[in-house]
Design an enzyme around this catalytic site. Structure first.
Site, PDB file in Angstrom:
ATOM      1  N   CYS A   1      52.254  54.728  42.949  1.00 20.42           N
ATOM      2  CA  CYS A   1      52.760  55.676  43.927  1.00 20.42           C
ATOM      3  C   CYS A   1      52.505  57.077  43.392  1.00 20.42           C
ATOM      4  CB  CYS A   1      54.251  55.477  44.133  1.00 20.42           C
ATOM      5  SG  CYS A   1      54.693  53.757  44.371  1.00 20.42           S
TER       6      CYS A   1
ATOM      7  N   ARG B   1      46.749  57.501  45.515  1.00 22.49           N
ATOM      8  CA  ARG B   1      47.501  56.644  44.599  1.00 22.49           C
ATOM      9  C   ARG B   1      48.346  55.605  45.336  1.00 22.49           C
ATOM     10  NH1 ARG B   1      47.952  59.358  39.337  1.00 22.49           N
ATOM     11  NH2 ARG B   1      49.402  57.727  38.799  1.00 22.49           N
TER      12      ARG B   1
ATOM     13  N   TRP C   1      52.966  52.841  47.252  1.00 22.39           N
ATOM     14  CA  TRP C   1      52.167  51.603  47.260  1.00 22.39           C
ATOM     15  C   TRP C   1      53.184  50.501  47.002  1.00 22.39           C
ATOM     16  CZ3 TRP C   1      50.880  47.421  44.199  1.00 22.39           C
ATOM     17  CH2 TRP C   1      49.716  46.716  44.562  1.00 22.39           C
TER      18      TRP C   1
ATOM     19  N   ASN D   1      58.137  55.864  40.723  1.00 19.93           N
ATOM     20  CA  ASN D   1      56.833  55.203  40.606  1.00 19.93           C
ATOM     21  C   ASN D   1      56.963  54.190  39.475  1.00 19.93           C
ATOM     22  OD1 ASN D   1      54.155  54.523  40.343  1.00 19.93           O
ATOM     23  ND2 ASN D   1      53.524  56.465  39.420  1.00 19.93           N
ATOM     24  N   GLY D   2      56.716  52.916  39.750  1.00 23.31           N
ATOM     25  CA  GLY D   2      56.815  51.905  38.695  1.00 23.31           C
ATOM     26  C   GLY D   2      57.603  50.699  39.177  1.00 23.31           C
TER      27      GLY D   2
ATOM     28  N   GLU E   1      29.653  44.610  40.564  1.00 29.20           N
ATOM     29  CA  GLU E   1      30.192  45.901  40.988  1.00 29.20           C
ATOM     30  C   GLU E   1      29.861  46.153  42.470  1.00 29.20           C
ATOM     31  OE1 GLU E   1      32.259  47.930  40.337  1.00 29.20           O
ATOM     32  OE2 GLU E   1      31.683  49.738  41.400  1.00 29.20           O
TER      33      GLU E   1
ATOM     34  N   LYS F   1      32.505  46.770  45.525  1.00 25.33           N
ATOM     35  CA  LYS F   1      32.474  47.997  46.337  1.00 25.33           C
ATOM     36  C   LYS F   1      32.425  47.659  47.814  1.00 25.33           C
ATOM     37  CE  LYS F   1      33.036  50.239  44.153  1.00 25.33           C
ATOM     38  NZ  LYS F   1      33.805  50.839  43.157  1.00 25.33           N
TER      39      LYS F   1
ATOM     40  N   GLU G   1      35.784  46.020  48.990  1.00 19.35           N
ATOM     41  CA  GLU G   1      37.008  46.819  48.960  1.00 19.35           C
ATOM     42  C   GLU G   1      37.055  47.871  50.054  1.00 19.35           C
ATOM     43  OE1 GLU G   1      37.891  48.932  45.297  1.00 19.35           O
ATOM     44  OE2 GLU G   1      35.810  49.474  45.002  1.00 19.35           O
TER      45      GLU G   1
ATOM     46  N   HIS H   1      24.446  26.365  42.616  1.00 22.87           N
ATOM     47  CA  HIS H   1      25.359  25.358  42.077  1.00 22.87           C
ATOM     48  C   HIS H   1      26.653  25.309  42.891  1.00 22.87           C
ATOM     49  CE1 HIS H   1      22.653  24.555  38.812  1.00 22.87           C
ATOM     50  NE2 HIS H   1      22.600  25.839  38.517  1.00 22.87           N
TER      51      HIS H   1
ATOM     52  N   LYS I   1      44.305  53.948  43.688  1.00 25.61           N
ATOM     53  CA  LYS I   1      43.297  54.310  42.694  1.00 25.61           C
ATOM     54  C   LYS I   1      43.808  54.130  41.281  1.00 25.61           C
ATOM     55  CE  LYS I   1      39.587  57.383  41.830  1.00 25.61           C
ATOM     56  NZ  LYS I   1      38.577  56.355  42.068  1.00 25.61           N
TER      57      LYS I   1
HETATM   58  C1  G6P Z   1      42.100  49.928  40.739  1.00 26.52           C
HETATM   59  C2  G6P Z   1      41.043  50.712  41.493  1.00 26.52           C
HETATM   60  C3  G6P Z   1      39.662  50.271  41.022  1.00 26.52           C
HETATM   61  C4  G6P Z   1      39.552  50.407  39.523  1.00 26.52           C
HETATM   62  C5  G6P Z   1      40.654  49.627  38.790  1.00 26.52           C
HETATM   63  C6  G6P Z   1      40.694  49.983  37.321  1.00 26.52           C
HETATM   64  O1  G6P Z   1      42.117  48.616  41.146  1.00 26.52           O
HETATM   65  O2  G6P Z   1      41.179  50.506  42.885  1.00 26.52           O
HETATM   66  O3  G6P Z   1      38.683  51.093  41.646  1.00 26.52           O
HETATM   67  O4  G6P Z   1      38.307  49.940  39.110  1.00 26.52           O
HETATM   68  O5  G6P Z   1      41.921  50.003  39.328  1.00 26.52           O
HETATM   69  O6  G6P Z   1      41.068  51.320  37.203  1.00 26.52           O
HETATM   70  P1  G6P Z   1      40.773  52.234  35.970  1.00 26.52           P
HETATM   71  O7  G6P Z   1      41.386  53.550  36.332  1.00 26.52           O
HETATM   72  O8  G6P Z   1      41.443  51.612  34.782  1.00 26.52           O
HETATM   73  O9  G6P Z   1      39.306  52.325  35.791  1.00 26.52           O
END
Ligand code: G6P
Length: 600
Positions: free
Chosen positions: A2, A27, A75, A101-102, A477, A481, A484, A500, A595
């Site tokens: 959050c 966030r 969040w 937050n937490g 990756e 992307k 998400e 497989h 994020k």
């Molecule tokens: C979240 C974000 C991802 C990110 C991951 C790790 O899930 O949505 O985009 O890769 O956290 O975050 P960090 O800040 O540790 O790279």
């Protein structure tokens, strides 16, 4: 996860808080809320609701004179996103207002022990904090009541607390979750992210765990703060200069942060080169070099996109520096660690530097006395401060939730580290990185062509990426992307592995995107492409020029094979972006994500 912002000073608090919440919305954006003190009517006003900060800004009245307040963007962890579960939360009599937050892990036990007779309004763990403070404040001062509450709660928290009986004070505390205090002549801002301080503070200080902060208006009208440990002893910490500018966090004329950040990647590569090279020599701290060089094995700990950068990093460390390395999902390593070698070093990779899963690992690593290095984009972050050493990614603020330029920056830093640890020069990294930046630019200029490819080929609810070696990591990756931000179910596969089992999902029109940048597996991957084509797949082949076939859909300029992940990931970011755009998704703030993931 959050975002929280609080303000006490001369400015209009609601303006500072709402503008901060907008900057922190990445966030968490399930719901949001604000409490501020309306000085004209001598009352506290609270607005909160499910939905985005824009709703909070546009649909409520802020015409009152106010210079104190706290706000929150959520969040959800405990309870659904709805009006009642939104923060701020209140104690039973509404005397204390709290944003949090937490996660409070023992809130149920505390409820049974201290608050059995309290009627809770929300489903959140936060409400318990407000009630405990109120309960204890019946027998002691408010500061003592908050410190007593802090001594009882277990888990992670960044907290801002208002006492409606004292509108010249704001209280703050944190454990594990980030919280910063920013100061300026006009007032003091507290926020969970430095971004919210930009424009409102000239100096700042990241607050340490278990530190209790009191911000108050003095009799002469000025605003000051003091910090205490949990027992009430005073703590002094030096403020640092805040030199992040407002234009660094703007949209810069782009329609979305994500597109802006994709387009910034050539500049990021050049910025990192400027930061970590002096002439042809590396500028990497001798201590980091020593720690990693000495280690028998490097354990890379990361999550999400950063873990994918970690896979590339492992490859580079092993193939360039000849240093054994292994990658671990942070949340798994934390509670199911492997048998470690006798002399390990730990590399934490995190764009935000705040990911709770990584922090749990770091705390354990430190207890075991092993050395740690964090690679992060946020030098003020918890992981940067708490690891023995850190390297800054220098990608500039990344606002879109889906990471792009921070990922590429991580891979560049890992390439620099691998070269710096190598006993002999494997290739001219500086020269090759400059070729990568040029190739990136050429590709980004062709982005409308990628948009057309997306319209033609990405037409199903599922999709596959296939590749081998380094390309496999890019596929992981790329798949993350695409899923998400577009919500198209996508999997990244080692090209040969698809057959497989998962090849059962290939049918007419299913998009399969192949990445080919590694010479030794070019023909093998092409054989795998034929396998899916003969089952009706709709292919997109992304290849380097020297390995390309006339039938390939996207041919990229040649770059050094070991640096290809920096380049080949860019079309996949654009494929994700345009797929999401055409589907009308909320690209910069995809559903359910945040994020900075500050809960385990
Ligand atoms: C979240 C974000 C991802 C990110 C991951 C790790 O899930 O949505 O985009 O890769 O956290 O975050 P960090 O800040 O540790 O790279």
């Amino acid at each position: 996860m959050c975002g929280i912002v609080g303000y006490l000073g001369e400015k209009k608090a609601s303006d500072v808080i709402l503008s901060g919440l907008k900057k922190l919305e990445y966030r968490g954006y399930d719901s949001c809320g604000i409490t501020f003190f309306d000085e004209g009517n001598h009352r506290f006003v609270t607005y909160k609701d499910k939905g985005r900060v824009n709703h909070l800004v546009e649909d409520f009245d802020y015409s009152f004179f106010n210079r104190l307040g706290i706000g929150h963007t959520r969040w959800a962890t405990h309870g659904r996103p709805n009006q009642i579960n939104s923060h701020p939360h209140f104690s039973e009599t509404t005397r204390f207002s709290v944003v949090h937050n937490g996660v409070i892990e023992n809130y149920k036990e505390l409820t049974v022990k201290y608050l059995a007779d309290v009627h809770f309004v929300s489903e959140t763990d936060t409400e318990v904090i407000a009630d405990l403070i109120e309960r204890f404040s019946q027998e002691m001062s408010v500061e003592e009541a908050i410190r007593k509450t802090l001594s009882l709660i277990e888990g992670s928290y960044a907290l801002l607390i208002l006492d409606t009986e004292n509108p010249s004070v704001m209280y703050a505390a944190k454990n594990k979750s980030p919280l910063l205090i920013g100061t300026a002549l006009e007032g003091i801002t507290l926020a969970s992210d430095i971004m919210a301080l930009v424009g409102y503070a000239t100096q700042y200080l990241p607050i340490e765990d278990k530190v209790f902060t009191v911000v108050c208006r003095q009799p002469d009208g000025s605003v000051g703060f003091r910090m205490h440990d949990i027992l009430g002893h005073r703590i002094e910490m030096p403020l640092q200069k805040l030199d992040l500018a407002l234009d660094e966090i703007g949209m810069g004329g782009y329609s979305h942060y994500m597109l802006k950040e994709i387009c910034e990647q050539p500049a990021v590569v050049r910025k990192i080169v400027a930061r970590y090279f002096e002439g042809d020599d590396f500028v990497v701290s001798p201590k980091i070099h020593q720690v990693l060089k000495k280690a028998e094995k490097i354990y890379i700990i990361a999550a999400g996109t950063s873990m994918h950068a970690g896979f590339v990093g492992r490859y580079l460390l092993e193939n360039i520096a000849k240093k054994p390395a292994e990658v671990f999902i942070a949340s798994e390593f934390a509670y199911n660690p492997p048998l470690l070698c006798a002399n390990p070093a730990f590399l934490f990779i995190s764009q935000s530097g705040e990911t709770a899963d990584l922090r749990t690992c770091l705390v354990k690593i430190k207890e075991m006395g092993y050395p740690s290095v964090t690679i992060t984009n946020v030098p003020t972050s918890t992981l940067a401060r708490e690891a023995d050493h850190f390297m800054e990614i220098c990608a500039g603020p990344e606002i879109a939730v889906a990471s792009t330029k921070a990922y590429v920056g991580q891979v560049v830093i890992l390439a620099i580290l691998a070269h710096c640890l190598a006993d002999r020069k494997v290739f001219d990294l500086k020269e090759e990185l400059s070729k990568v930046a040029v190739a990136m630019e050429a590709l980004i200029d062709k982005r409308e062509y990628i948009h057309a490819l997306v319209r033609e080929k990405i037409t199903k609810r599922n999709c596959f990426y296939i590749g081998r070696g380094l390309d496999f990591f890019t596929c992981l990756e790329a798949a993350l992307k695409l899923k998400e931000i577009s919500y198209i179910q996508t999997e990244g596969f080692a090209a040969a592995e698809l057959k497989h089992g998962t090849i059962a999902l290939i049918e007419d029109g299913v998009p399969v995107i192949a990445i080919i940048s590694q010479k030794n597996v070019n023909n093998l991957t092409r054989a795998n492409i034929r396998e899916v084509l003969s089952r009706g797949a709709n292919k997109i082949v992304i290849s380097l020029n020297r390995l390309s076939d006339p039938s390939d859909e996207l041919v990229l300029m040649d770059v050094h094979e070991m640096l290809s992940p920096m380049l080949t990931v860019i079309p996949t970011q654009l494929i994700a972006f345009y797929s999401a755009l055409d589907l009308g998704r909320d690209i910069d703030k995809p559903r359910n994500l945040a994020k900075s993931v500050t809960v385990e």
